[in-house]
Design a protein around this motif. Structure first.
Motif, PDB file in Angstrom:
ATOM      1  N   TYR A   1      30.685  35.376  53.994  1.00 43.42           N
ATOM      2  CA  TYR A   1      30.006  34.978  52.756  1.00 43.42           C
ATOM      3  C   TYR A   1      30.728  35.523  51.525  1.00 43.42           C
ATOM      4  O   TYR A   1      30.930  34.805  50.540  1.00 43.42           O
ATOM      5  CB  TYR A   1      28.561  35.477  52.794  1.00 43.42           C
ATOM      6  CG  TYR A   1      27.813  35.283  51.502  1.00 43.42           C
ATOM      7  CD1 TYR A   1      27.280  34.047  51.161  1.00 43.42           C
ATOM      8  CD2 TYR A   1      27.647  36.338  50.601  1.00 43.42           C
ATOM      9  CE1 TYR A   1      26.606  33.859  49.969  1.00 43.42           C
ATOM     10  CE2 TYR A   1      26.978  36.169  49.411  1.00 43.42           C
ATOM     11  CZ  TYR A   1      26.457  34.930  49.101  1.00 43.42           C
ATOM     12  OH  TYR A   1      25.792  34.756  47.916  1.00 43.42           O
ATOM     13  N   THR A   2      31.129  36.795  51.591  1.00 46.23           N
ATOM     14  CA  THR A   2      31.833  37.409  50.468  1.00 46.23           C
ATOM     15  C   THR A   2      33.173  36.720  50.222  1.00 46.23           C
ATOM     16  O   THR A   2      33.545  36.431  49.072  1.00 46.23           O
ATOM     17  CB  THR A   2      32.072  38.907  50.738  1.00 46.23           C
ATOM     18  OG1 THR A   2      30.812  39.540  50.989  1.00 46.23           O
ATOM     19  CG2 THR A   2      32.749  39.575  49.555  1.00 46.23           C
TER      20      THR A   2
ATOM     21  N   PHE B   1      34.254  34.474  46.758  1.00 48.80           N
ATOM     22  CA  PHE B   1      35.393  34.690  45.858  1.00 48.80           C
ATOM     23  C   PHE B   1      36.291  33.455  45.789  1.00 48.80           C
ATOM     24  O   PHE B   1      36.882  33.167  44.743  1.00 48.80           O
ATOM     25  CB  PHE B   1      36.202  35.906  46.311  1.00 48.80           C
ATOM     26  CG  PHE B   1      35.586  37.209  45.902  1.00 48.80           C
ATOM     27  CD1 PHE B   1      35.562  37.597  44.573  1.00 48.80           C
ATOM     28  CD2 PHE B   1      35.005  38.053  46.839  1.00 48.80           C
ATOM     29  CE1 PHE B   1      34.985  38.794  44.180  1.00 48.80           C
ATOM     30  CE2 PHE B   1      34.429  39.250  46.455  1.00 48.80           C
ATOM     31  CZ  PHE B   1      34.421  39.629  45.123  1.00 48.80           C
ATOM     32  N   HIS B   2      36.412  32.710  46.885  1.00 45.54           N
ATOM     33  CA  HIS B   2      37.157  31.452  46.821  1.00 45.54           C
ATOM     34  C   HIS B   2      36.434  30.444  45.931  1.00 45.54           C
ATOM     35  O   HIS B   2      37.072  29.695  45.175  1.00 45.54           O
ATOM     36  CB  HIS B   2      37.344  30.871  48.220  1.00 45.54           C
ATOM     37  CG  HIS B   2      38.351  31.612  49.038  1.00 45.54           C
ATOM     38  ND1 HIS B   2      39.630  31.866  48.587  1.00 45.54           N
ATOM     39  CD2 HIS B   2      38.281  32.161  50.279  1.00 45.54           C
ATOM     40  CE1 HIS B   2      40.305  32.522  49.519  1.00 45.54           C
ATOM     41  NE2 HIS B   2      39.505  32.732  50.550  1.00 45.54           N
TER      42      HIS B   2
ATOM     43  N   LEU C   1      41.748  41.139  40.508  1.00 44.38           N
ATOM     44  CA  LEU C   1      42.602  42.327  40.579  1.00 44.38           C
ATOM     45  C   LEU C   1      41.802  43.566  40.970  1.00 44.38           C
ATOM     46  O   LEU C   1      42.317  44.465  41.639  1.00 44.38           O
ATOM     47  CB  LEU C   1      43.291  42.549  39.234  1.00 44.38           C
ATOM     48  CG  LEU C   1      44.421  41.576  38.879  1.00 44.38           C
ATOM     49  CD1 LEU C   1      44.854  41.765  37.433  1.00 44.38           C
ATOM     50  CD2 LEU C   1      45.619  41.776  39.812  1.00 44.38           C
ATOM     51  N   ALA C   2      40.532  43.613  40.541  1.00 43.46           N
ATOM     52  CA  ALA C   2      39.703  44.780  40.864  1.00 43.46           C
ATOM     53  C   ALA C   2      39.471  44.912  42.358  1.00 43.46           C
ATOM     54  O   ALA C   2      39.181  46.008  42.855  1.00 43.46           O
ATOM     55  CB  ALA C   2      38.358  44.681  40.136  1.00 43.46           C
ATOM     56  N   LEU C   3      39.615  43.799  43.120  1.00 44.49           N
ATOM     57  CA  LEU C   3      39.436  43.871  44.571  1.00 44.49           C
ATOM     58  C   LEU C   3      40.560  44.644  45.247  1.00 44.49           C
ATOM     59  O   LEU C   3      40.340  45.276  46.284  1.00 44.49           O
ATOM     60  CB  LEU C   3      39.398  42.458  45.161  1.00 44.49           C
ATOM     61  CG  LEU C   3      38.159  41.615  44.908  1.00 44.49           C
ATOM     62  CD1 LEU C   3      38.373  40.221  45.465  1.00 44.49           C
ATOM     63  CD2 LEU C   3      36.943  42.247  45.538  1.00 44.49           C
TER      64      LEU C   3
ATOM     65  N   SER D   1      30.288  43.683  45.217  1.00 44.01           N
ATOM     66  CA  SER D   1      30.346  42.898  46.454  1.00 44.01           C
ATOM     67  C   SER D   1      31.095  43.661  47.543  1.00 44.01           C
ATOM     68  O   SER D   1      30.692  43.661  48.714  1.00 44.01           O
ATOM     69  CB  SER D   1      31.026  41.550  46.189  1.00 44.01           C
ATOM     70  OG  SER D   1      30.306  40.799  45.236  1.00 44.01           O
ATOM     71  N   VAL D   2      32.175  44.307  47.167  1.00 40.65           N
ATOM     72  CA  VAL D   2      32.949  45.090  48.132  1.00 40.65           C
ATOM     73  C   VAL D   2      32.137  46.279  48.626  1.00 40.65           C
ATOM     74  O   VAL D   2      32.149  46.614  49.813  1.00 40.65           O
ATOM     75  CB  VAL D   2      34.261  45.564  47.480  1.00 40.65           C
ATOM     76  CG1 VAL D   2      34.975  46.568  48.381  1.00 40.65           C
ATOM     77  CG2 VAL D   2      35.162  44.371  47.208  1.00 40.65           C
TER      78      VAL D   2
END
Length: 422
Positions: free
Chosen positions: A20-21, A25-26, A131-133, A186-187
């Protein structure tokens, strides 16, 4: 061919959250194209709108590719995608500079400047979120501030008024901070789900280890004293035999008796370890399911049932509980014990229809649990030994039911003591 629903049900809860996550993001990339690129056609002429849309599409494609690598890094499957992050950062900065140039020196009128500035801010916002991911949390804030400061420099170099540049810089910081915070949240949620899943597996391993320790303690209690006495009497018999004393025979006879007694006691321990008492298994299932956050309802009485019936049905409860915890995604489990026309009926029903066969079964995961699985095959063998039957499979939308029936021996009075579930 495997149906999509079967593919989804086969996944564990952490895998579902990760999927789901990932697709969220896609979808963020598609939102960037639709919300910024295609929206340009409503603000300016088709020529400039096409250029701006192509810029957004290029940025979204690079961003979605980086998302996949970053999420793989976060779950420990790949190393940190440093090169992809640098590429995304460079593409974001270059396209933002180009959008600022178009806003200041491109076609005028007709909302062209507003469309270009929208792309200028939007590209940086979405880029910062992605970028934060791929960077440690402590660096995400510095990343947002860096792009915000860069916005001020670029707008000043492009000839915009300083007040407009400050406003745009603040807006980039606000939008970029929002997207970056959402990404990190989310992460964090994904990591929490994986941590809970690992804790659940650790709890199961500890339960197995505790059971092994209990079995070891029982064997030690049974064998420890007897083996010590056997060793002592054997040594005494050897000494007496060397001296030609007739008492050596008596000592060996006593050692033999103790060895036979120990053998019987070990059999009793192993038999007790292998047998599953229904009442004990029901109580244990309620506790384990509750600890896993699953509502467990158990109704019916088991007092007075023959030992062989309790053992067979106890194994059904144990296997059903194991399948719910390992293979399903249940929120509620209902266990009922009923007396129906001289037969004891045990029903285990849960709303995690994904409950499937044992991992060792090798059967297609899409098949209902009732059609395969070494665990269910073993249960059928145990039940058939006492004349019982087992049925397992879907029972309505989103429900899975395991139903075992065992006949009571003729003339058994247990039926009077067995309550009927409400």
């Amino acid at each position: 061919m495997r149906r999509p629903s079967g593919w989804w049900r086969q996944k564990s809860t952490p895998e579902k959250v990760e999927t789901y996550t990932r697709w969220s993001f896609h979808f963020l990339g598609l939102s960037e194209i639709a919300g910024i690129g295609l929206a340009s056609y409503g603000r300016t002429g088709p020529q400039l709108a096409t250029v701006l849309s192509l810029m957004v599409v290029a940025h979204a494609v690079v961003g979605m590719a980086t998302v996949s690598r970053s999420l793989d890094w976060l779950v420990g499957r790949r190393p940190q995608p440093v090169r992809q992050l640098w590429v995304l950062g460079a593409v974001t900065a270059a396209l933002a500079v180009l959008a600022a140039g178009l806003a200041e020196h491109g076609p005028s009128g007709g909302g062209a400047e507003a469309a270009a500035l929208g792309v200028f801010v939007g590209i940086q916002g979405f880029g910062l979120g992605i970028l934060a991911l791929g960077v440690p949390r402590r660096r995400a804030g510095a990343l947002v501030l860096g792009f915000s400061a860069g916005t001020g420099v670029v707008t000043f170099a492009a000839g915009m008024p300083w007040l407009g540049g400050v406003i745009l810089a603040g807006f980039v910081a606000l939008v970029g901070g929002f997207f970056a915070s959402t990404a990190m949240l989310s992460v964090w949620l994904l990591n929490v789900v994986y941590a809970l899943h690992e804790a659940k597996e650790t709890e199961a391993r500890l339960a197995v280890a505790e059971e092994r320790l209990r079995f070891g303690r029982d064997l030690h209690d049974v064998m420890g004293r007897n083996l010590a006495v056997i060793a002592l009497k054997s040594e005494l018999a050897v000494q007496l035999a060397r001296r030609g004393r007739p008492e050596a025979v008596e000592q060996m006879i006593e050692a033999q008796r103790l060895a036979q007694e120990s053998q019987r006691e070990v059999r009793d321990v192993v038999r007790g370890y292998r047998e599953a008492a229904l009442e004990v298994e029901l109580s244990g299932a309620r506790g384990v399911l509750s600890a896993a956050g699953i509502v467990a309802e158990v109704t019916g009485e088991t007092e007075g049932l023959p030992a062989e019936v309790q053992s067979a049905l106890g194994w059904v409860v144990r296997e059903a509980t194991t399948n719910v915890l390992r293979h399903g995604d249940a929120k509620k489990v209902v266990v009922t014990v009923q007396m129906v026309k001289g037969r004891v009926v045990l029903t285990v029903e849960n709303d995690g229809v994904a409950q499937g066969p044992d991992p060792s079964a090798g059967a297609d995961a899409d098949a209902p649990a009732g059609t395969g699985g070494s665990g269910l095959a073993g249960l059928r063998e145990r039940l058939s030994a006492v004349g019982g039957t087992l049925e397992a499979g879907a029972a309505g939308k989103g429900l899975f039911r395991l139903r075992a029936e065992v006949p009571l021996p003729a003339g058994d009075g247990a039926g009077a003591a067995l309550g009927v579930a409400s």
